[in-house]
Design a protein around this motif. Sequence first.
Motif, PDB file in Angstrom:
ATOM      1  N   ASP A 242       0.867  -1.180   0.000  1.00 44.59           N
ATOM      2  CA  ASP A 242       0.000   0.000   0.000  1.00 44.59           C
ATOM      3  C   ASP A 242       0.900   1.225   0.000  1.00 44.59           C
ATOM      4  OD1 ASP A 242      -1.919   1.937   0.258  1.00 44.59           O
ATOM      5  OD2 ASP A 242      -2.868   1.104   2.038  1.00 44.59           O
ATOM      6  N   LYS A 243       0.744   2.089  -1.012  1.00 48.41           N
ATOM      7  CA  LYS A 243       1.606   3.252  -1.153  1.00 48.41           C
ATOM      8  C   LYS A 243       0.769   4.508  -1.407  1.00 48.41           C
ATOM      9  CE  LYS A 243       4.551   2.748  -4.373  1.00 48.41           C
ATOM     10  NZ  LYS A 243       5.511   2.437  -5.439  1.00 48.41           N
ATOM     11  N   PHE A 244       0.938   5.499  -0.548  1.00 46.68           N
ATOM     12  CA  PHE A 244       0.403   6.840  -0.799  1.00 46.68           C
ATOM     13  C   PHE A 244       1.576   7.789  -0.943  1.00 46.68           C
ATOM     14  CE2 PHE A 244      -0.445  11.104   0.683  1.00 46.68           C
ATOM     15  CZ  PHE A 244      -1.544  11.468  -0.085  1.00 46.68           C
ATOM     16  N   PHE A 245       1.524   8.637  -1.963  1.00 48.16           N
ATOM     17  CA  PHE A 245       2.568   9.648  -2.122  1.00 48.16           C
ATOM     18  C   PHE A 245       2.017  10.832  -2.887  1.00 48.16           C
ATOM     19  CE2 PHE A 245       2.881   6.589  -5.532  1.00 48.16           C
ATOM     20  CZ  PHE A 245       3.042   7.342  -6.685  1.00 48.16           C
ATOM     21  N   GLY A 246       2.623  11.975  -2.656  1.00 45.67           N
ATOM     22  CA  GLY A 246       2.265  13.197  -3.356  1.00 45.67           C
ATOM     23  C   GLY A 246       3.476  13.801  -4.033  1.00 45.67           C
ATOM     24  N   TRP A 247       3.212  14.682  -4.994  1.00 47.13           N
ATOM     25  CA  TRP A 247       4.305  15.379  -5.688  1.00 47.13           C
ATOM     26  C   TRP A 247       3.698  16.484  -6.552  1.00 47.13           C
ATOM     27  CZ3 TRP A 247       8.984  14.713  -4.022  1.00 47.13           C
ATOM     28  CH2 TRP A 247      10.081  15.195  -4.759  1.00 47.13           C
ATOM     29  N   PRO A 248       4.304  17.663  -6.557  1.00 45.18           N
ATOM     30  CA  PRO A 248       3.832  18.706  -7.473  1.00 45.18           C
ATOM     31  C   PRO A 248       4.070  18.293  -8.928  1.00 45.18           C
ATOM     32  CG  PRO A 248       5.229  19.621  -5.734  1.00 45.18           C
ATOM     33  CD  PRO A 248       5.380  18.137  -5.670  1.00 45.18           C
ATOM     34  N   THR A 259      -1.650  13.681  -6.058  1.00 51.52           N
ATOM     35  CA  THR A 259      -1.396  12.549  -5.162  1.00 51.52           C
ATOM     36  C   THR A 259      -1.826  11.248  -5.834  1.00 51.52           C
ATOM     37  OG1 THR A 259      -3.556  12.549  -4.044  1.00 51.52           O
ATOM     38  CG2 THR A 259      -1.848  14.000  -3.145  1.00 51.52           C
ATOM     39  N   GLU A 260      -1.265  10.156  -5.323  1.00 51.13           N
ATOM     40  CA  GLU A 260      -1.632   8.841  -5.829  1.00 51.13           C
ATOM     41  C   GLU A 260      -1.614   7.849  -4.671  1.00 51.13           C
ATOM     42  OE1 GLU A 260      -1.461   6.664  -9.954  1.00 51.13           O
ATOM     43  OE2 GLU A 260       0.370   7.697  -9.406  1.00 51.13           O
ATOM     44  N   ASP A 261      -2.585   6.951  -4.684  1.00 51.74           N
ATOM     45  CA  ASP A 261      -2.671   5.893  -3.687  1.00 51.74           C
ATOM     46  C   ASP A 261      -2.776   4.567  -4.427  1.00 51.74           C
ATOM     47  OD1 ASP A 261      -2.965   4.366  -1.453  1.00 51.74           O
ATOM     48  OD2 ASP A 261      -4.705   5.419  -0.648  1.00 51.74           O
ATOM     49  N   LEU A 262      -1.789   3.685  -4.238  1.00 49.23           N
ATOM     50  CA  LEU A 262      -1.717   2.413  -4.951  1.00 49.23           C
ATOM     51  C   LEU A 262      -1.761   1.258  -3.967  1.00 49.23           C
ATOM     52  CD1 LEU A 262       1.233   3.260  -7.378  1.00 49.23           C
ATOM     53  CD2 LEU A 262      -1.188   3.176  -7.978  1.00 49.23           C
ATOM     54  N   GLN A 263      -2.567   0.257  -4.283  1.00 46.89           N
ATOM     55  CA  GLN A 263      -2.615  -0.977  -3.505  1.00 46.89           C
ATOM     56  C   GLN A 263      -2.399  -2.141  -4.467  1.00 46.89           C
ATOM     57  OE1 GLN A 263      -6.422  -0.897  -1.549  1.00 46.89           O
ATOM     58  NE2 GLN A 263      -5.693   0.401   0.117  1.00 46.89           N
ATOM     59  N   THR A 264      -1.384  -2.946  -4.200  1.00 42.21           N
ATOM     60  CA  THR A 264      -1.014  -4.039  -5.097  1.00 42.21           C
ATOM     61  C   THR A 264      -0.995  -5.353  -4.338  1.00 42.21           C
ATOM     62  OG1 THR A 264       0.427  -2.498  -6.294  1.00 42.21           O
ATOM     63  CG2 THR A 264       0.676  -4.839  -6.790  1.00 42.21           C
ATOM     64  N   ARG A 265      -1.649  -6.354  -4.906  1.00 37.56           N
ATOM     65  CA  ARG A 265      -1.649  -7.711  -4.345  1.00 37.56           C
ATOM     66  C   ARG A 265      -1.087  -8.655  -5.409  1.00 37.56           C
ATOM     67  NH1 ARG A 265      -6.013  -4.841  -3.122  1.00 37.56           N
ATOM     68  NH2 ARG A 265      -6.769  -4.749  -0.957  1.00 37.56           N
ATOM     69  N   ASN A 291      -4.969  -1.526  -7.443  1.00 40.11           N
ATOM     70  CA  ASN A 291      -5.939  -0.443  -7.306  1.00 40.11           C
ATOM     71  C   ASN A 291      -5.215   0.888  -7.287  1.00 40.11           C
ATOM     72  OD1 ASN A 291      -7.279  -2.907  -5.715  1.00 40.11           O
ATOM     73  ND2 ASN A 291      -8.899  -1.616  -6.532  1.00 40.11           N
ATOM     74  N   ASP A 292      -5.718   1.827  -8.076  1.00 37.15           N
ATOM     75  CA  ASP A 292      -5.088   3.139  -8.208  1.00 37.15           C
ATOM     76  C   ASP A 292      -6.128   4.221  -7.965  1.00 37.15           C
ATOM     77  OD1 ASP A 292      -3.719   5.454  -9.069  1.00 37.15           O
ATOM     78  OD2 ASP A 292      -4.335   5.088 -11.139  1.00 37.15           O
ATOM     79  N   HIS A 293      -5.827   5.148  -7.042  1.00 38.95           N
ATOM     80  CA  HIS A 293      -6.663   6.326  -6.822  1.00 38.95           C
ATOM     81  C   HIS A 293      -5.800   7.553  -7.058  1.00 38.95           C
ATOM     82  CE1 HIS A 293      -9.085   9.039  -3.837  1.00 38.95           C
ATOM     83  NE2 HIS A 293      -9.317   9.352  -5.112  1.00 38.95           N
ATOM     84  N   TYR A 294      -6.046   8.224  -8.175  1.00 45.94           N
ATOM     85  CA  TYR A 294      -5.271   9.404  -8.564  1.00 45.94           C
ATOM     86  C   TYR A 294      -6.102  10.666  -8.303  1.00 45.94           C
ATOM     87  CZ  TYR A 294      -3.506  13.086 -11.633  1.00 45.94           C
ATOM     88  OH  TYR A 294      -3.080  14.287 -12.137  1.00 45.94           O
ATOM     89  N   SER A 303     -12.002  18.317  -8.281  1.00 46.15           N
ATOM     90  CA  SER A 303     -11.798  18.891  -9.614  1.00 46.15           C
ATOM     91  C   SER A 303     -11.522  17.800 -10.641  1.00 46.15           C
ATOM     92  CB  SER A 303     -10.652  19.905  -9.589  1.00 46.15           C
ATOM     93  OG  SER A 303      -9.432  19.281  -9.217  1.00 46.15           O
ATOM     94  N   PHE A 304     -10.720  16.797 -10.259  1.00 49.07           N
ATOM     95  CA  PHE A 304     -10.522  15.618 -11.100  1.00 49.07           C
ATOM     96  C   PHE A 304      -9.861  14.533 -10.270  1.00 49.07           C
ATOM     97  CE2 PHE A 304      -8.103  12.775 -13.816  1.00 49.07           C
ATOM     98  CZ  PHE A 304      -9.025  12.448 -14.805  1.00 49.07           C
ATOM     99  N   GLN A 305     -10.469  13.367 -10.270  1.00 48.14           N
ATOM    100  CA  GLN A 305      -9.843  12.196  -9.664  1.00 48.14           C
ATOM    101  C   GLN A 305     -10.286  10.964 -10.435  1.00 48.14           C
ATOM    102  OE1 GLN A 305     -11.152  11.297  -5.617  1.00 48.14           O
ATOM    103  NE2 GLN A 305     -12.929  12.633  -5.887  1.00 48.14           N
ATOM    104  N   ALA A 306      -9.491   9.923 -10.359  1.00 51.34           N
ATOM    105  CA  ALA A 306      -9.766   8.712 -11.130  1.00 51.34           C
ATOM    106  C   ALA A 306      -9.490   7.492 -10.267  1.00 51.34           C
ATOM    107  CB  ALA A 306      -8.903   8.680 -12.386  1.00 51.34           C
TER     108      ALA A 306
END
Length: 632
Positions: A242-248, A259-265, A291-294, A303-306
Motif C-alpha cells: 500500500d503506497k500513498f505519495f504526493g508530488w507537485p 497525489t496517488e494511492d496504490l494498492q497491489t496484491r 488499485n489506483d486512486h489518482y 476537480s478531477f480524480q480517477a
Amino acid sequence: MIRAVITTALCMASTFSISSYSAVPAEKNLESEVGKGVDKAAEKNLEKITIEGAATANESPVGTFNSPISNLEYDPRVDLQSRNMAEAQADVTIRGGIFENTGFSVGSATLIDPQTGHYFAEIPIAPEMLSAPAILTGVDNSLYGTNSSVGSVAYKWRPIQTAGSVSLGVGNNSFNMQRVHNAITWSLDGSPEWSAGVEGEYSRSESDGTIENGDHSFERASGRVQLISDTSQTDVFFGYQDKFFGWPNLYTPFNVNETEDLQTRLLMFNHQQQYAQDSSFEVSAYYRKNNDHYVFSRENPESFQAFHETKVKSVAVSGRHGVDAKLAVNYAAQFTADDIESTTLENNFTSRDYYKLSVVPEYAIALKDNEHITLRLGAAYDDTNRDDSSVSVISDIVWHKVNTDKSTRTVNFSYSEATQVAGYTAIGGSTSSGLFRSNDTLERETSKNLELGVSLDEATWRVDSAVFYRWDNELTDWTYSFDSTSARVANPVDIETIGVEFIAIKRLENADVVTSYTYLDKSENYRDENIDASFYALNYPPHRFTLGVIWYPVESLELRVDNEWRKQEENALRKGHDTAFFTHVTLTYSPPQFEGLNVVLAVDNLWDESFEEIPGTPGRSDQLSATATYFW
C-alpha cells in the motif's frame, strides 16, 4: 567476519551479460577465502555462500525501505526516471526506450499492469527473496520478454537461507522506517536432498518528502513457502503493498499538487526443474490486482480524480532442452488475461488476452580446445484477441574463448525483433477531452535491433561493450502541445536509435569499482507538426557516465558511493539545466563488540541536484538517514 568477505562487486562480472540468460540459472558458490584478512582456521568453519553481483555500489535506498527496483537509477544498464523517489513512482527505461517498453519478470512470467506501464514496477516482493536483476536486451528480451519491445528487468527466486533482521531508521524531512525479515529452513525427514523453508517480511516508512507536498506513506507485507531439492525449487508467494505519495506536477505540467494511492496484491507460484544433461525448465503462474486512486489537486480533489482496478492472470513457461552436446532448443511461452474497471477509461474495450510463444534452436560448433561458436536462430509469435498477430525473428552468433589463465573473450553479433501493444490509458479513454487523452488508432508497436557486443573477462576486471542500431515503429509516446488543454496525448512515433554501451569493473585490494559510459542518438518522426514536446520518447541522455565504488578502509567500516552524470536531450517543458550530477553515499559501521549489528549513515542526492527527470516535474532534493539493523 562473514560480511567482510562478501563484496557486492566481487561477482559483478556474472551480472553484466550482454547476450547470455538462462531460464534456470546455476548458482555460483565461492569459498569465503576470497575475502581479505580471513585466517586459514576460520576459513574451514565458514559455510559456502552464494554471491550475486550488482551493477551498483549501494543496495538500499535512503528515504524508504528496500524494494526490487531500489538504486536502479545508478545502474548503468537502465535509466530510471522517478517522481518523488524511485520507490514511489519509477519509470524504468532501457537503451532509450520508454517506461512501457520495459518489462518486469519474476521467474518465467512477465508482470504487467494493463492500465499503464507506470505501475509495472509495483512488485510487492521483499528483495531478499529475489536475485539481483538481469537486464535483458536484444535476443534475450525477444526470447523471454512478453509485451516489452526494448528490454526487460528479470528476477529469479532465491533459495531460502535461515537468517533474519530488524531495522529502524530515521532521517530529515520527518523520515522514519521500520522493517523486520525472517527466514527458516529445515531438512525433510532428515534427508539432505530435500528441504523446506518459510520466509516473511513486513516493512513501512513515511516522511514529509524532500520537497513540499512530496510526502509518502508506504507499507509492504510479503511471505513465501519453498520446497527445494538438488534439482528443483518450488515457491508459493503472496505479497501486499500500500503506497500513498504526493508530488507537485506528478503527471501534469499545470502547477498543482497531485497525489496517488496504490494498492497491489500478488499471488505467485513458481517451479524450477533441472533434468537430463544441460536441460531445465521453469513454470510460473500469478494473479495480480492493482488499485489506483489518482487525485489531480490535493487542495481540490473533486476537480478531477480517477479510480482504476486492474486484474491480471497469467501462466508462463521457459526453458532449455539439450538434444546433444551440440544442439539445444531454447523456448518460452506465456498466456495472460487482464481486465480493468475504471472511472475514466470506459470508451473502449476493458479486457484483453495475450499470447506469446518463442522457440530458438541453438547449435554449438567447437573450433579448438576452449573455443567455440554458438548459432541461434528462431522466432517469436505474439497475438491478442484484440490486435493483429506478429512474428518476430530472433538470431545471433556468439564466439567464445576460454584462455589457459581462465580469462574469457566473447564476441556476439545479433539481429532480433520484438513487439507489444499499448496499455488501456493510451487506447481506452477519451480521444477529445480530459487530462490524459487516449488514441484508439494506435497499432501494434514493433522494434528491430541490430547489435555487436564484445566482452573481456579477467580475474580482477571485466569489460562489456556493445554498439546497437534499433528501429522502433508505431511506438506509443505521450506528447504535449502548448495549444492543448490536455496534459498528455498518446501519439505514435517512428524512431531510429544509435547506441553505444561501455561497462568496466575492477577489483582492487581494498575496493571494488564499476564505471560506465552510454551514448544515444535518436531520429524521430511523429508525422504531426503540432507536437511541441515529448514527455518520454525524447527524454533521454545522449551522454551518461556512472561510477560506483565500494571501499573497505578497515574491517568494521564500509563506504559505498554511486555517482551519475548525464547530459539530457533538450526539452521545451524542462525548467532548469539539461545536465545533472547525482551522488548516493552510504557509510556502514559494524562494531566488533556487537556481532550482527550494523549502523548505516546514508545520503542520496548529496549535492541537492534539482534536475527534472520528467520534463515539467520537479526533481527530488537531498535525503539523509541513519539506520540501525540487527542481523541473526
